[in-house]
Scaffold this active site. Structure first.
Site, PDB file in Angstrom:
ATOM      1  N   GLU A  19      -4.051   4.160  -1.061  1.00  0.00           N
ATOM      2  CA  GLU A  19      -3.390   5.490  -1.507  1.00  0.00           C
ATOM      3  C   GLU A  19      -3.839   5.906  -2.651  1.00  0.00           C
ATOM      4  O   GLU A  19      -3.760   4.985  -3.925  1.00  0.00           O
ATOM      5  CB  GLU A  19      -1.597   5.488  -1.446  1.00  0.00           C
ATOM      6  CG  GLU A  19      -1.123   5.123   0.078  1.00  0.00           C
ATOM      7  CD  GLU A  19       0.700   5.118   0.031  1.00  0.00           C
ATOM      8  OE1 GLU A  19       1.177   5.048   0.712  1.00  0.00           O
ATOM      9  OE2 GLU A  19       1.206   4.617  -1.212  1.00  0.00           O
ATOM     10  N   HIS A  41       5.019  -3.192 -11.279  1.00  0.00           N
ATOM     11  CA  HIS A  41       5.573  -2.957 -10.125  1.00  0.00           C
ATOM     12  C   HIS A  41       7.056  -3.160  -9.720  1.00  0.00           C
ATOM     13  O   HIS A  41       7.449  -3.047  -8.587  1.00  0.00           O
ATOM     14  CB  HIS A  41       4.497  -2.862  -8.926  1.00  0.00           C
ATOM     15  CG  HIS A  41       3.135  -2.294  -8.882  1.00  0.00           C
ATOM     16  ND1 HIS A  41       2.720  -1.009  -9.618  1.00  0.00           N
ATOM     17  CD2 HIS A  41       1.915  -3.233  -9.739  1.00  0.00           C
ATOM     18  CE1 HIS A  41       1.771  -0.822  -9.929  1.00  0.00           C
ATOM     19  NE2 HIS A  41       0.437  -2.213 -10.040  1.00  0.00           N
ATOM     20  N   ARG A  87      17.407  -2.591   4.279  1.00  0.00           N
ATOM     21  CA  ARG A  87      18.552  -3.724   3.831  1.00  0.00           C
ATOM     22  C   ARG A  87      19.166  -2.910   2.784  1.00  0.00           C
ATOM     23  O   ARG A  87      19.121  -1.942   2.287  1.00  0.00           O
ATOM     24  CB  ARG A  87      17.953  -4.445   3.140  1.00  0.00           C
ATOM     25  CG  ARG A  87      16.616  -4.639   2.498  1.00  0.00           C
ATOM     26  CD  ARG A  87      15.882  -5.971   1.385  1.00  0.00           C
ATOM     27  NE  ARG A  87      14.462  -5.366   1.100  1.00  0.00           N
ATOM     28  CZ  ARG A  87      14.655  -4.769  -0.115  1.00  0.00           C
ATOM     29  NH1 ARG A  87      16.188  -4.891  -1.205  1.00  0.00           N
ATOM     30  NH2 ARG A  87      13.577  -4.616  -1.281  1.00  0.00           N
TER      31      ARG A  87
END
Length: 673
Positions: free
Chosen positions: A200, A235, A292
């Protein structure tokens, strides 16, 4: 409601679920690995069953064994927590086949959102804005590089089945693509069993904003507002807060509506998070959906006055959502800091060891007013206790520290105070770094984006400061008092001044020099023993010191005209001094304790922690330059590159790819040029 549930996880989330279940009158069953036999989550559950050896793939990832335990103990449902099997659609299917309720979304929803590329295709059809990129199945390295070149650099490579920042690489130049792709795929296959990646466009100053959604089996779905998770390293999130600073009501409504639409598109049930990447101009793009409960869910609970785990249990039992969208409100501001066993100054390298001292700030409760629930102003979610070991097998999180304030300014002040009270000895931690981060101009002014830490390296990683006279005085007094206390008065020498270690001298004064050192500086502390205390001198500074109070490792001294209080915890040769919101580690240079020791053999590059060798990038007798990568290790599911410390020659390679190595093990022999 269920009578008994099994918690298929460990650490703080297992403890969190157990606490909520107990409040609801639901009994819990813990599963644990051999490494977790004495873990906190084992102690807080009603039952506990050994599930396998320490490696997760032989214990917490063994869905078949977990289902066997659930059936054998009479549990009706399984709560997967987060990580491990929480987003495993095959496990959700297996639970249903066994007649057990999986406390999470349907397997079909997990499958729909489990692949980042498939999820983005689904969102594209639903007209949710997407970041430009390639999300297809072609994984040929040359093809992917061509796609990245078309997208334009910088490009973000991301494991399709990934999460938690693992299997992600930012690539700045086309020439670096192949090496980054190989590393990304290695990490992805190790962490998720799937090396598929997507590419991306990497936005230069994006914010990471996620929306908490919740749906029941009756068609109801709400969003519980947003969390800003922009502050990250590798990240992975470091700080999270709710609501997001600068969020307008219109933008919140738009993002909330998009998140609910995404959840409904896959027939979602339960707790989930729709993650968006947001530009500074207010535009936003779908990134992924985590099917979740998230690690950072407490900040949402604090501003909404809800218990999301209780919502999970009720919805899984077939009940409707406890609140409608119209009933949900935002109250105040909450911030969460992830306290990790890691060394920020060394690239956030994870740390292992035993928590010899673990003192968290006290939880503080208060009333919100207006009929809203009353959360704690300071909350600690932790799966470890003092004396527990941070092992190399699992995530090195020690705790989540969560604070609430009536506004962001109050929440910031409360977080800074709580971090100044947090004390950890036995493993390296990121507490001091978190405090600098919270107090930094960039964070306090809400100048947020995912590059905040990298952009503020100078202020977040300042040069080490010199230890102060009060800190050195606390260390000296604590050391001297521990020596005195070590003498047993029952030996019959209590009245003998020569054996009292109180520095008594006939017609003279004892002068003693204590040597301390931190990672950068050495300190010569001269102590003169006086009748009612000591005179302490460091360089051209000196002051008299008197011990006023002492309770275990806590002590107060009168230093000159000032009262100084602190905590001094000894760990081997190191004295950890906590005082005035600061933590210094002073190694005591005891010449008697180290007599006869010799310097360890040099010329060998060692493993920074236990792990596995995943790549050897050099050959025997090869010449290398300073900074050249030599060996890549994997530890705690993260890759660590060992580089040449200087120009030289590789004399020998001591481990092969796939070998497990211990902490400090020499990886190769190296000769400097």
């Amino acid at each position: 409601m269920f009578a008994k549930i099994l918690i298929a996880n460990r650490g703080e989330i297992a403890c969190r679920v157990a606490a909520t279940a107990r409040k609801m009158g639901v009994k819990t069953v813990a599963v644990y690995s051999e490494a977790d036999a004495n873990a906190k989550h084992v102690a807080v559950c009603d039952e506990a069953v050994l599930i396998g050896p320490a490696p997760a793939k032989e214990s917490y990832l063994r869905g078949d064994k977990i289902i066997e335990v659930a059936l054998a103990t009479g549990a009706q449902a399984i709560h997967p927590g987060y990580g491990f099997l929480s987003e495993n659609s095959d496990f959700a299917d297996a639970c249903a086949k066994a007649g057990l309720v999986f406390i999470g979304p349907p397997a079909s929803a997990i499958r729909a959102m489990g692949s980042k590329s498939a999820a983005k295709s689904l969102m594209d059809k639903a007209r949710v804005p997407l970041v430009p990129g390639y999300h297809g199945d072609n994984q040929d390295a040359d093809f992917l590089q061509t796609q990245a070149d078309k997208i334009g650099y910088p490009v973000l490579l991301k494991a399709s089945a990934g999460g938690g920042g693992k299997g992600m690489r930012v690539i700045e130049k086309s020439i670096d693509f192949k090496a980054a792709l190989a590393s990304c795929k290695r990490e992805a296959i190790s962490s998720f069993g799937d090396d598929k990646v997507l590419a991306e466009k990497y936005l230069s100053r994006p914010r990471h904003i996620e929306i908490q959604v919740f749906a029941d089996s009756r068609g109801n779905c709400v969003y519980l507002f947003e969390r800003d998770c922009s502050v990250q390293r590798r990240h992975q999130k470091v700080l999270e807060e709710a609501p997001a600073p600068g969020m307008t009501a219109e933008r919140r409504a738009a993002m909330g509506a998009a998140a609910v639409a995404a959840a409904k598109a896959v027939g979602y049930v339960g707790a989930g998070t729709v993650e968006f990447i947001a530009n500074q101009d207010g535009s936003f793009y779908f990134m992924e959906m985590n099917t979740r409960l998230q690690v950072e869910h407490p900040v949402t609970e604090m501003i909404t006055g809800t218990d999301l785990v209780e919502w999970q249990l009720r919805v899984a039992a077939g009940e409707p959502l406890p609140q409608s969208q119209a009933e949900l409100r935002i109250h105040g501001h909450a911030i969460e800091a992830r306290v990790y066993a890691e060394n920020p100054e060394k690239g956030f390298l994870p740390a292992i060891g035993t928590l010899h001292h673990n003192r968290a700030p006290q939880a503080v409760s208060f009333e919100l007013g207006g009929g809203a629930a009353a959360p704690a102003a300071v909350r600690i979610d932790s799966g470890v206790r003092e004396g527990d070991t941070i092992s190399p097998f699992y995530d090195p999180m020690i705790a989540k520290l969560i604070v609430w304030g009536k506004d962001r300014q109050e929440a910031l002040a409360r977080m800074a105070q709580a971090l100044s009270e947090y004390q950890i000895v036995g493993v390296a931690s990121n507490i001091a770094f978190l405090k600098r981060l919270i107090e930094s101009q960039a964070f306090s002014s809400a100048a947020l984006d995912t590059g905040l830490i990298e952009r503020n390296q100078d202020s977040l990683f300042p040069p080490a400061a010199l230890a102060s006279l009060p800190q050195l005085a606390l260390a000296a007094v604590a050391l001297i008092r521990s020596e005195q206390a070590a003498l047993n008065p029952n030996h019959g020498h209590a009245g003998d001044p020569w054996l009292g270690a109180y520095g008594w001298r006939m017609n003279s004064t004892l002068h003693r020099q204590l040597g301390f050192a931190d990672e950068v500086n050495s300190y010569a502390v001269t102590v003169a023993y006086l009748t009612d205390g000591w005179r302490i001198a460091v360089g051209d500074q000196q002051a008299t010191a008197q011990l006023v109070e002492r309770h275990g490792v806590d002590l107060g001294i009168k230093l000159g005209d000032h009262m100084v209080r602190g905590t001094v915890k000894r760990d081997g040769d190191a004295l950890h001094v906590f005082s005035g919101g600061q933590h210094v580690v002073l190694k005591y240079n005891d010449p008697m304790a180290h007599a006869g020791e010799v310097e360890a053999e040099g010329g060998r590059l060692t493993a920074p922690m236990p792990g596995k060798v995943v790549a050897v990038l050099v050959a025997k007798a090869q010449e290398v330059k300073k900074g050249d990568p030599l060996v890549i290790m994997e530890a705690m599911k993260m890759e660590h590159t060992i580089a040449a410390p200087r120009d030289g020659v590789v004399e020998d390679i001591l481990y092969a790819v796939g070998d497990q190595v211990a902490d400090g093990a020499p990886l190769l022999a190296f000769k400097a040029a």
